[in-house]
Design an enzyme around this catalytic site. Structure first.
Site, mmCIF file in Angstrom:
data_model
loop_
_atom_site.group_PDB
_atom_site.id
_atom_site.type_symbol
_atom_site.label_atom_id
_atom_site.label_comp_id
_atom_site.label_asym_id
_atom_site.label_seq_id
_atom_site.Cartn_x
_atom_site.Cartn_y
_atom_site.Cartn_z
ATOM 1 N N PHE A 148 0.815 -1.219 0.000
ATOM 2 C CA PHE A 148 0.000 0.000 0.000
ATOM 3 C C PHE A 148 0.847 1.267 0.000
ATOM 4 O O PHE A 148 0.367 2.332 -0.369
ATOM 5 C CB PHE A 148 -0.931 0.001 1.237
ATOM 6 C CG PHE A 148 -0.248 0.462 2.503
ATOM 7 C CD1 PHE A 148 -0.163 1.822 2.805
ATOM 8 C CD2 PHE A 148 0.329 -0.444 3.385
ATOM 9 C CE1 PHE A 148 0.484 2.254 3.961
ATOM 10 C CE2 PHE A 148 0.982 -0.008 4.533
ATOM 11 C CZ PHE A 148 1.061 1.336 4.818
ATOM 12 N N LYS A 172 -1.245 -6.812 -9.336
ATOM 13 C CA LYS A 172 -2.210 -6.968 -8.227
ATOM 14 C C LYS A 172 -1.780 -5.959 -7.157
ATOM 15 O O LYS A 172 -0.909 -6.232 -6.329
ATOM 16 C CB LYS A 172 -2.138 -8.404 -7.689
ATOM 17 C CG LYS A 172 -3.373 -8.932 -7.012
ATOM 18 C CD LYS A 172 -3.858 -8.200 -5.811
ATOM 19 C CE LYS A 172 -3.019 -8.300 -4.578
ATOM 20 N NZ LYS A 172 -3.446 -7.317 -3.524
ATOM 21 N N GLU A 175 -5.017 -3.731 -1.940
ATOM 22 C CA GLU A 175 -6.464 -3.474 -1.926
ATOM 23 C C GLU A 175 -6.807 -2.234 -1.112
ATOM 24 O O GLU A 175 -7.934 -1.768 -1.118
ATOM 25 C CB GLU A 175 -7.227 -4.706 -1.409
ATOM 26 C CG GLU A 175 -6.880 -5.175 0.004
ATOM 27 C CD GLU A 175 -5.648 -6.091 0.078
ATOM 28 O OE1 GLU A 175 -4.670 -5.847 -0.648
ATOM 29 O OE2 GLU A 175 -5.667 -7.036 0.887
ATOM 30 N N ARG A 176 -5.786 -1.667 -0.408
ATOM 31 C CA ARG A 176 -6.080 -0.511 0.437
ATOM 32 C C ARG A 176 -6.067 0.806 -0.337
ATOM 33 O O ARG A 176 -6.740 1.756 0.038
ATOM 34 C CB ARG A 176 -5.066 -0.435 1.585
ATOM 35 C CG ARG A 176 -5.258 -1.589 2.550
ATOM 36 C CD ARG A 176 -4.277 -1.497 3.684
ATOM 37 N NE ARG A 176 -3.516 -2.724 3.787
ATOM 38 C CZ ARG A 176 -2.459 -2.882 4.563
ATOM 39 N NH1 ARG A 176 -2.029 -1.899 5.295
ATOM 40 N NH2 ARG A 176 -1.833 -4.030 4.608
ATOM 41 N N SER A 225 5.326 -7.162 3.176
ATOM 42 C CA SER A 225 5.944 -7.554 4.449
ATOM 43 C C SER A 225 6.691 -8.892 4.290
ATOM 44 O O SER A 225 6.413 -9.672 3.370
ATOM 45 C CB SER A 225 4.875 -7.626 5.535
ATOM 46 O OG SER A 225 3.796 -8.407 5.094
ATOM 47 N N CYS A 280 9.519 1.783 3.472
ATOM 48 C CA CYS A 280 10.494 0.728 3.764
ATOM 49 C C CYS A 280 11.895 1.293 3.851
ATOM 50 O O CYS A 280 12.810 0.629 4.299
ATOM 51 C CB CYS A 280 10.435 -0.364 2.714
ATOM 52 S SG CYS A 280 11.078 0.192 1.153
ATOM 53 N N GLU A 382 9.357 -4.697 12.770
ATOM 54 C CA GLU A 382 9.057 -3.447 12.070
ATOM 55 C C GLU A 382 7.799 -2.824 12.671
ATOM 56 O O GLU A 382 6.809 -3.519 12.885
ATOM 57 C CB GLU A 382 8.830 -3.794 10.588
ATOM 58 C CG GLU A 382 8.570 -2.609 9.703
ATOM 59 C CD GLU A 382 8.338 -3.035 8.254
ATOM 60 O OE1 GLU A 382 7.648 -4.040 7.996
ATOM 61 O OE2 GLU A 382 8.838 -2.325 7.355
#
Ligand code: NAD
Length: 500
Positions: A148, A172, A175-176, A225, A280, A382
């Protein structure tokens, strides 16, 4: 309510039985819905990709580059609208969303040079009358699964390189915040790409599993992640696919006693709290070397952090906006609870933060934790929020050891005026990307991006020549054009050929 759709074979794919809500993190309201697709829907995209990919691979690279040039122009024309849409779903402030689009475009610019980048190698006269040449050919259909936190940049990193190299690409996205990826695919079509070359399918684990198990998809690039990265890498490679999977991070900023502390505080504030720490390549851990450096740094950090302005994503003066979802807000606050229980000193507490007039938004105040130690779970894992942890190192050796022994190895930075210390650190530290007085060392598009250890599974990096290697396979041709009749008694034909 606004409905986001898949983008398959140049158009929408209609509704789906399962949907996911898209928040506006600044207001805490649901602003749209996205369908969650399945294997049958993916298969439609795969069929469209199969229909178009061979012709695209046979299109000469200069023509492929023209589509990239036109796409870049279209994205630049629409940059403000893309940044606003991105920021409304993600929560990062609009100026930062511009950077998200821009860093993706820089890889598209690199992909515009595909005719040069794809030139092969040639050796004339490798043996008597023998020439050898090598070329890089596309894999077929590639897929990208993205997180995201950079909904424009990371998709462009992937599809820019994959498509320029001659592949079809199925994305893909998270979805957020899926709207910008769909808009990018629409613009790519408008730029002259054939329908089916770049497609977007939405979904969660069900769709991801369908991608991993689809026999027609040759390669997968994943960013997200680490546990999911490892899962995708293992199952994807077991299925015979080429996979690169980039995971989480916990980047350290080493502060040597000779560093310019005012500059460091300025750099740290941006790198730790920019985008609410949801990067990240953020710097959530600072490692001052020596107690005196630690005390001086802490003294300067406190007012700088108090001066940070948290605001809605459209607030031009805000340093950072809300985090992406209510679940993520509470996870970050739980990490601060954990750190406190483990013995960290909560110097500035961002828990329970509420923005006046936007009390339902997903805001987390800037947080500073001191006396964090390597044994603490809140250090090992994290947090991915606006939380800066101070881990005090007694000397340079300990400062090299901390990031080197951490499970993640994405990025690291050292702040110093001492060239010898910086050089030594850069050579020895067990981390993939190093900044020397540069807090966020994301390499430029003609180098490549990738972390080590649990930050990166697989052998190749994103973009640059490494990215091109990932999205292509090497073919080696050895040729001979004899000018006479073959010698019927040539015993040499039975001996392994050498060039001796
Ligand atoms: P995430 O792992 O939750 O999601 C990433 C993608 O995986 C999404 O498309 C999501 O739909 C899919 N997914 C989620 N759960 C899944 C499951 N159980 N099985 C299969 N697929 C699943 O990551 P996120 O929260 O979107 O992004 C933040 C993470 O990404 C952080 O850990 C961050 O460090 C990492 N990240 C890494 C890099 C890098 O280059 N190393 C870059 C950006 C972000």
């Amino acid at each position: 309510m606004r409905q986001v759709d898949h983008f398959i074979a140049g158009g929408a794919a209609g509704s789906a039985p399962r949907t996911h809500k898209i928040w506006n993190p600044s207001t805490g309201e649901v602003q749209a819905e996205v369908p969650l697709g399945d294997a049958a829907l993916l298969q439609k995209a795969v069929e469209a990709a199969k229909a178009v990919q061979p012709e695209w691979a046979a299109t000469n690279p200069q023509r492929r580059a023209r589509v990239m040039f036109e796409f870049k122009r279209l994205v630049e024309n629409e940059k403000q609208a893309l940044a606003e849409l991105l920021s409304s779903e993600h929560g990062k402030v609009v100026d930062d969303a511009h950077g998200d689009v821009q860093r993706g475009l820089e890889v598209i610019e690199y992909a515009c040079g595909i005719p040069q980048a794809l030139k092969g190698e040639y050796t004339q006269g490798a043996g008597p009358g023998i020439d050898v040449y090598s070329m890089r050919q596309p894999l077929g259909i590639g897929a990208g699964i993205t997180p995201f936190n950079f909904p424009a940049m990371i998709p462009m990193w992937m599809f820019g390189m994959a498509i320029a190299a001659g592949n079809a690409f199925i994305l893909k996205p998270s979805e957020r915040d899926p709207s910008v990826p769909v808009r990018l695919a629409q613009l790519f079509l408008e730029a002259g790409a054939p329908e089916g070359l770049l497609q977007v399918v939405h979904g969660d684990k069900e769709m991801v599993d369908a991608i991993i198990d689809n026999a027609d998809i040759a390669a997968i690039s994943f960013v997200g992640s680490s546990d999911i990265a490892q899962y995708i890498y293992s199952r994807g490679t077991a299925n015979g696919k080429r996979v690169q999977a980039f995971g989480g991070a916990k980047n350290h900023g080493i502060v040597m006693p000779d560093a310019d502390l005012d500059q460091v505080v300025n750099d740290l504030a941006g790198a730790a709290f920019g985008s609410a720490g949801e990067r990240c390549m953020a710097l959530p851990v600072v490692v001052p070397v020596g107690e005196q450096t630690a005390d001086n740094l802490r003294e300067k950090l406190i007012p700088a952090i108090h001066a940070l302005r948290v605001g809605v994503a459209t607030d031009k003066d805000a340093h950072y906006g809300p985090v992406v979802t209510p679940e993520h807000k509470s996870r970050i606050e739980q990490w601060i609870d954990t750190a406190e229980k483990e013995g960290a000193e909560v110097v500035i507490d961002g828990r329970g933060f509420s923005l006046q007039g936007h009390e339902n938004g997903f805001f987390v105040g800037p947080t500073l934790l001191d006396r964090v130690t390597p044994k603490m779970e809140s250090y090992r894992e994290e947090i991915f929020g606006p939380v800066l942890q101070i881990v005090r190192a007694k000397d340079f050796e300990e400062a090299v050891r901390l990031p080197s022994e951490h499970q993640y190895g994405n990025g690291v930075a050292i702040f110093t005026r001492n060239g010898h210390a910086a050089r030594e650190f850069a050579h020895r530290v067990n981390v993939g990307m190093v900044g020397i007085n540069v807090p966020i060392p994301v390499p430029v598009s003609y180098h490549s991006f990738g972390g080590w250890k649990r930050s990166g599974f697989g052998d190749t990096d994103q973009y640059g020549q490494e990215g091109l290697r990932f999205w292509t396979k090497a073919k080696k041709v050895t040729q001979r054009w004899p000018d006479g009749m073959a010698d019927a008694d040539n015993k040499d034909a039975f001996i392994i050929p050498t060039m001796g």
